[in-house]
Design a protein around this motif. Sequence first.
Motif, short mmCIF file in Angstrom:
data_model
loop_
_atom_site.label_atom_id
_atom_site.label_comp_id
_atom_site.label_asym_id
_atom_site.label_seq_id
_atom_site.Cartn_x
_atom_site.Cartn_y
_atom_site.Cartn_z
N GLU A 159 83.01 58.92 38.47
CA GLU A 159 82.10 59.04 37.34
C GLU A 159 80.79 58.37 37.70
O GLU A 159 80.79 57.31 38.31
N ILE A 160 79.69 59.02 37.32
CA ILE A 160 78.38 58.45 37.60
C ILE A 160 77.58 58.39 36.30
O ILE A 160 77.92 59.03 35.31
N ALA A 161 76.54 57.60 36.33
CA ALA A 161 75.64 57.52 35.19
C ALA A 161 74.24 57.92 35.65
O ALA A 161 73.92 57.88 36.84
N VAL A 162 73.43 58.31 34.68
CA VAL A 162 72.04 58.65 34.95
C VAL A 162 71.17 57.87 33.97
O VAL A 162 71.37 57.96 32.75
N ASP A 163 70.26 57.07 34.48
CA ASP A 163 69.35 56.29 33.64
C ASP A 163 67.96 56.93 33.66
O ASP A 163 67.47 57.34 34.72
N PHE A 164 67.33 56.98 32.50
CA PHE A 164 65.96 57.46 32.42
C PHE A 164 65.27 56.79 31.24
O PHE A 164 65.93 56.30 30.31
N ASN A 165 63.97 56.72 31.29
CA ASN A 165 63.18 56.04 30.26
C ASN A 165 62.58 57.05 29.29
O ASN A 165 62.03 58.07 29.71
N VAL A 166 62.70 56.76 27.99
CA VAL A 166 62.12 57.61 26.96
C VAL A 166 61.12 56.79 26.16
O VAL A 166 61.24 55.57 26.04
N ASP A 167 60.13 57.47 25.62
CA ASP A 167 59.11 56.79 24.82
C ASP A 167 59.75 56.19 23.57
O ASP A 167 60.69 56.75 22.99
N GLN A 168 59.25 55.04 23.16
CA GLN A 168 59.82 54.37 22.00
C GLN A 168 59.76 55.23 20.73
O GLN A 168 60.55 55.05 19.81
N LYS A 169 58.85 56.20 20.70
CA LYS A 169 58.79 57.11 19.56
C LYS A 169 60.03 58.00 19.46
O LYS A 169 60.31 58.57 18.41
N GLU A 170 60.76 58.12 20.58
CA GLU A 170 61.93 59.00 20.63
C GLU A 170 63.23 58.26 20.32
O GLU A 170 64.30 58.85 20.40
N ILE A 171 63.16 56.98 19.98
CA ILE A 171 64.38 56.20 19.75
C ILE A 171 65.23 56.83 18.66
O ILE A 171 66.46 56.99 18.82
N ASP A 208 69.27 51.15 25.72
CA ASP A 208 69.17 49.74 26.08
C ASP A 208 68.90 48.90 24.83
O ASP A 208 68.55 49.40 23.77
N ARG A 209 69.06 47.58 24.97
CA ARG A 209 68.99 46.69 23.82
C ARG A 209 67.58 46.52 23.27
O ARG A 209 67.39 46.12 22.13
N SER A 210 66.54 46.81 24.10
CA SER A 210 65.18 46.57 23.63
C SER A 210 64.19 47.47 24.37
O SER A 210 64.48 48.00 25.44
N VAL A 211 63.02 47.59 23.77
CA VAL A 211 61.93 48.36 24.37
C VAL A 211 61.20 47.49 25.39
O VAL A 211 60.99 46.29 25.18
N ASN A 212 60.83 48.10 26.50
CA ASN A 212 60.04 47.41 27.51
C ASN A 212 58.62 47.27 26.97
O ASN A 212 57.92 48.27 26.77
N PRO A 213 58.15 46.04 26.72
CA PRO A 213 56.82 45.88 26.11
C PRO A 213 55.67 46.31 27.02
O PRO A 213 54.58 46.62 26.53
N GLN A 214 55.90 46.32 28.34
CA GLN A 214 54.83 46.72 29.24
C GLN A 214 54.63 48.24 29.25
O GLN A 214 53.51 48.73 29.38
N THR A 215 55.73 48.99 29.13
CA THR A 215 55.64 50.44 29.24
C THR A 215 55.82 51.16 27.90
O THR A 215 55.49 52.34 27.80
N GLY A 216 56.34 50.46 26.90
CA GLY A 216 56.58 51.11 25.61
C GLY A 216 57.70 52.12 25.66
O GLY A 216 57.77 53.05 24.86
N THR A 217 58.63 51.93 26.61
CA THR A 217 59.76 52.85 26.76
C THR A 217 61.07 52.09 26.62
O THR A 217 61.11 50.86 26.74
N ILE A 218 62.12 52.84 26.40
CA ILE A 218 63.46 52.27 26.33
C ILE A 218 64.37 53.08 27.26
O ILE A 218 64.20 54.29 27.40
N LYS A 219 65.30 52.39 27.89
CA LYS A 219 66.17 53.06 28.86
C LYS A 219 67.35 53.72 28.14
O LYS A 219 67.98 53.11 27.27
N ALA A 220 67.60 54.97 28.49
CA ALA A 220 68.76 55.70 27.98
C ALA A 220 69.70 55.97 29.15
O ALA A 220 69.25 56.16 30.28
N ARG A 221 70.97 55.99 28.86
CA ARG A 221 71.98 56.23 29.92
C ARG A 221 72.87 57.40 29.52
O ARG A 221 73.38 57.47 28.41
N LEU A 222 73.05 58.32 30.49
CA LEU A 222 73.97 59.45 30.33
C LEU A 222 75.18 59.21 31.19
O LEU A 222 75.06 58.69 32.30
#
Length: 222
Positions: A159-171, A208-222
């Motif tokens: 089993e593998i996971a895929v991490d990617f960053n989404v804009d905080q507006k998409e939370i 992820d538990r919080s938004v990255n304040p530098q990029t305004g994104t949050i990490k999602a995992r599939l």
Amino acid sequence: YFDEYPATVIPLNQVDLRPQVSGFITGVYFKDGDAVKKGQLLYSIDAQLYAANYQQAVANLKVVEANLNKAQKDADRFHELDKNDAVAKQLVDNADAALEVARKQAEASKANIAAVQTNVNYTKVYAPFDGVIGISMVKTGTAVTAGQTLLNTVSSVKEIAVDFNVDQKEIYRFTTLMNGQQKTSDSTFTLAFGLDVYPYPGKISLLDRSVNPQTGTIKARL
């Protein structure tokens, strides 16, 4: 219509292998990039010193046990004499104290044997789970240090996971998808390598538990 995100494929389980004893590598029992099974022998470390320490510990235990046996007989003898008031009370107390010391020494010797035996066992490094092993960082004859030298890395592949960053507006959007009990057969999330699409769909497992304040994104995992 679909959205595309750059993503990173990661194993769900990955372990860096480090030796638990110091010494020289005496054997490497795999080829770089091999699939390995849990419990498979991967490396061996020179065990001569640790085996000698074990034999010494066993010999010391025999000496201590002989002293314990003598102390027990002395104590029994003094207690028999004490029943007939044929010996000073101080000598009886001394015999009991010597017996207790001998018992403690025997316990310490047994604990030492267990510790030394553990070091002997640690001279062999085994695969912690089924997976793929990487390129070895050491070769036969390399000196390694306990807890420090990196031997290799084993990663799970079933089993593998895929991490990617989404804009905080998409939370809210992604939280809705995550809480919607998405079926494993749902093709909402697919993984592409260039023009090739991986034939099995993914399922969102967490944000992820919080938004990255530098990029305004949050990490999602599939």
